[in-house]
Write an enzyme that holds these catalytic residues in place. Structure first.
Site, PDB file in Angstrom:
ATOM      1  N   LYS A  16      49.432  34.970  36.075  1.00 37.28           N
ATOM      2  CA  LYS A  16      48.211  34.176  36.085  1.00 37.28           C
ATOM      3  C   LYS A  16      48.571  32.774  36.551  1.00 37.28           C
ATOM      4  O   LYS A  16      49.319  32.069  35.876  1.00 37.28           O
ATOM      5  CB  LYS A  16      47.644  34.138  34.667  1.00 37.28           C
ATOM      6  N   ASP A  32      35.568  32.645  25.088  1.00 39.11           N
ATOM      7  CA  ASP A  32      34.982  33.156  26.337  1.00 39.11           C
ATOM      8  C   ASP A  32      34.812  34.675  26.240  1.00 39.11           C
ATOM      9  O   ASP A  32      35.246  35.416  27.116  1.00 39.11           O
ATOM     10  CB  ASP A  32      35.897  32.788  27.517  1.00 39.11           C
TER      11      ASP A  32
HETATM   12  N1  LIG Z   1      47.206  41.783  31.435  1.00 40.62           N
HETATM   13  C1  LIG Z   1      46.365  42.296  32.339  1.00 40.62           C
HETATM   14  N2  LIG Z   1      46.563  43.534  32.831  1.00 40.62           N
HETATM   15  C2  LIG Z   1      45.713  44.039  33.759  1.00 40.62           C
HETATM   16  N3  LIG Z   1      44.639  43.398  34.232  1.00 40.62           N
HETATM   17  C3  LIG Z   1      44.377  42.176  33.777  1.00 40.62           C
HETATM   18  C4  LIG Z   1      45.219  41.547  32.804  1.00 40.62           C
HETATM   19  N4  LIG Z   1      44.731  40.320  32.548  1.00 40.62           N
HETATM   20  C5  LIG Z   1      43.642  40.191  33.324  1.00 40.62           C
HETATM   21  N5  LIG Z   1      43.400  41.293  34.070  1.00 40.62           N
HETATM   22  C6  LIG Z   1      42.287  41.492  35.005  1.00 40.62           C
HETATM   23  O1  LIG Z   1      42.033  40.285  35.692  1.00 40.62           O
HETATM   24  C7  LIG Z   1      40.735  39.769  35.381  1.00 40.62           C
HETATM   25  C8  LIG Z   1      40.788  38.256  35.220  1.00 40.62           C
HETATM   26  O2  LIG Z   1      41.733  37.908  34.230  1.00 40.62           O
HETATM   27  P1  LIG Z   1      41.464  36.708  33.218  1.00 40.62           P
HETATM   28  O3  LIG Z   1      40.124  36.870  32.620  1.00 40.62           O
HETATM   29  O4  LIG Z   1      42.611  36.611  32.291  1.00 40.62           O
HETATM   30  O5  LIG Z   1      41.535  35.471  34.233  1.00 40.62           O
HETATM   31  P2  LIG Z   1      40.552  34.257  34.500  1.00 40.62           P
HETATM   32  O6  LIG Z   1      41.160  33.483  35.603  1.00 40.62           O
HETATM   33  O7  LIG Z   1      40.261  33.536  33.274  1.00 40.62           O
HETATM   34  O8  LIG Z   1      39.271  34.935  35.020  1.00 40.62           O
HETATM   35  P3  LIG Z   1      37.799  34.502  34.754  1.00 40.62           P
HETATM   36  O9  LIG Z   1      37.798  33.075  34.333  1.00 40.62           O
HETATM   37  O10 LIG Z   1      37.115  34.770  36.043  1.00 40.62           O
HETATM   38  O11 LIG Z   1      37.336  35.421  33.654  1.00 40.62           O
HETATM   39  C9  LIG Z   1      40.322  40.504  34.111  1.00 40.62           C
HETATM   40  O12 LIG Z   1      38.924  40.649  33.993  1.00 40.62           O
HETATM   41  C10 LIG Z   1      41.031  41.842  34.250  1.00 40.62           C
HETATM   42  O13 LIG Z   1      40.251  42.765  34.994  1.00 40.62           O
HETATM   43 MG   LIG Z   2      38.293  36.258  32.431  1.00 41.75          MG
END
Ligand SMILES: Nc1ncnc2c1ncn2[C@@H]1O[C@H](COP(=O)(O)OP(=O)(O)OP(=O)(O)O)[C@@H](O)[C@H]1O
Ligand SMILES: [Mg+2]
Lengths: 254, 235
Positions: A30, A152
């Site tokens: 990430k 969230d």
């Molecule tokens: N550990 C993981 N394993 C597999 N897929 C994941 C994992 N973490 C996140 N994802 C996928 O990636 C997407 C986005 O991850 P996350 O919500 O952590 O990031 P974000 O940048 O905060 O996204 P947003 O703010 O748009 O929700 C998730 O909805 C999921 O589909």
């Molecule tokens: Mg998310």
């Protein structure tokens, strides 16, 4: 500009296909990009703080028995958090109405699409909708019992492990588990208000994403209540009703 | 002999060679050698160090880790990766070298002396994980020092066997494959000691699994590995 972590990112495919990959767990990276328009040192501090915050909350969840991905690397100065890759699907896609493609997500789901049973995506996970809603309620109750506010809650920020990558314990009775993700906005609080708002945010997310969400969310709350004491649940339920009222008033005023 | 490769790091530190030694017989004398080397004057420039000092320094230039406190291959890999990351991030190192940084990363607190005491070699150690960070084939021409470095004259296997000989000179014991079901890490980890050190006995995740050792070990491994990974941002 180069750093070891940016090298890792630019090459993540080749590395994960390497001979050694079989022995090291797949990782999701990430990356919080630096915002060009912000003051640089301020930006670095903010990015570091967010990565640090998310990592700390994940560790607290793990210790509290809340299902979350394990942490595999942190490079705060690059804004990078590496966590266990969850083999599975996000809850949004498993509930009715959640299948609409969303921009920028194609890459993630491409591979899984073909293996999904189009009529009922939950079949591959060998659980019913009710069981899934129950898992959500139970996990949220564990989270709140540990005084962690997700901040969230949406059905995108929860995943279900694919049964093929999960070894169930004898008595749990379900072939999978629910995993909470995305702790970027999370914080620690003992306040009933914060927990009630957390639930309200999820209720709104259900309503805007999944048709006929009311009975679904009621099932979530039902399972949530079962983990808490009567007293704890009563306090949160009362506050949730108040938060709903405030929400309604606000939307009437505009 | 086993290794982790990290091709995203500069080539002089893109490989971690390691071996699990069991039935170690010379822990006290080995520890004395390490103490002695650590108090040798640090060489200044090329002429500063005596030749035999350098040989001795190289002979014990490893991370010696008490294997009883290591819970999995991923746990070890994570500690090494985060130590390497610190070594390429300006101002991030908390100890004097990348090998001691591994021990520091494994420890639950920021106390350096305590991390050596908990995870390092003690007179009573009989199972040791011995790690040497070294060169490997880096796939990144941009990574510092790969530009100027001559093409590796030795293959991975040749380097590995050299390191193995150095390790065997230092440690009297038998090398066992990490994943060996009978003799490997799984038979060495002291889960009680790990839980005590990380104060996990009162945590809900561990308490709720009392009487189910297999499930408990999975959870404890996840927690300690995560703790190592996020050490740099620990409160
Ligand atoms: N550990 C993981 N394993 C597999 N897929 C994941 C994992 N973490 C996140 N994802 C996928 O990636 C997407 C986005 O991850 P996350 O919500 O952590 O990031 P974000 O940048 O905060 O996204 P947003 O703010 O748009 O929700 C998730 O909805 C999921 O589909
Ligand atoms: Mg998310």
């Amino acid at each position: 500009m180069t750093s070891a972590t940016l090298n890792l990112i630019s090459s993540s495919k080749p590395i994960s296909q390497g001979a050694e990959a079989a022995k090291s767990p797949p990782m999701l990276i990430k990356h919080r990009f630096k915002k060009k328009y912000r003051h640089e040192s301020l930006d670095t501090t903010l990015t570091k703080a967010r990565v640090a915050g998310e990592a700390r909350l994940l560790l607290r969840c793990l210790k509290s028995g809340v299902n979350v991905p394990q942490i595999l690397m942190v490079d705060a100065s690059e804004g990078v958090l590496g966590i266990e890759w969850i083999e599975g699907q996000c809850v949004r896609k498993l509930l009715p109405g959640g299948e609409e493609p969303e921009e920028g997500r194609e890459v993630f789901e491409e591979a899984e699409q073909s293996t999904l049973d189009a009529s009922n995506p939950l079949r591959a996970y060998r659980i019913t909708i009710d069981q899934l809603l129950g898992l959500i309620g139970t996990e949220l109750a564990k989270l709140h019992k540990a005084d962690i506010i997700h901040g969230d809650l949406t059905t995108s920020n929860m995943m279900v492990r694919h049964p093929s990558s999960f070894s169930p314990s004898k008595e749990s009775g379900v072939p999978t588990e629910l995993v909470l993700i995305d702790f970027g906005l999370s914080f620690v609080s003992t306040l009933v208000e914060d927990k009630a708002v957390d639930l309200y945010v999820l209720e709104r997310a259900f309503a805007s994403t999944h048709p006929d969400s009311e009975p679904m969310f009621a099932s979530v709350l039902n399972a949530y209540a079962k983990v808490l004491t009567t007293k704890e649940w009563k306090a949160i339920k009362t506050r949730l009703d108040e938060v709903r009222m405030r929400g309604r008033k606000r939307s009437m005023v505009g | 002999m086993d290794s982790f490769t990290f091709p995203h790091f500069p080539c002089d530190k893109s490989t971690a060679h390691f071996a699990l030694f069991r039935n170690v017989e010379n822990a006290p004398s080995l520890r004395q050698r390490i103490v002695k080397v650590s108090t040798m004057p640090v060489p200044v420039g090329d002429s500063g160090a005596r030749r035999e000092d350098e040989v001795e320094r190289d002979a014990v230039n490893f991370a010696f880790i008490d294997a009883r406190l290591i819970t999995s291959r991923t746990h070890l890999r994570t500690a090494i990766h985060q130590a390497l990351l610190a070594s390429v991030t300006p101002g991030a190192m908390r100890t004097r070298g990348v090998h001691s940084e591994i021990l520091f990363n494994l420890n639950p607190t920021n106390n350096i002396t305590e991390s050596f005491k908990n995870f390092g070699l003690s007179d009573k150690s009989t199972s040791l994980l011995v790690v040497r960070i070294g060169p490997g084939a880096s796939s990144f021409p941009s990574a510092a020092s790969c530009h100027s470095a001559p093409r590796p004259v030795l293959t991975h296997e040749q380097i590995q066997s050299q390191v193995r000989e150095l390790m065997k000179d230092a440690v009297i014991g038998s090398i066992v494959p990490l994943d060996d079901p009978e003799q490997g890490l799984a038979s060495v980890t002291d889960w009680g000691a790990v839980k005590k050190l990380f104060k996990l006995n009162t945590e809900p995740a561990v308490k709720s699994l009392a009487g189910k050792p297999e499930e408990e070990h999975v959870v404890v491994d996840k927690i300690v590995t995560s703790a190592v990974a996020m050490k740099s941002v620990m409160q």
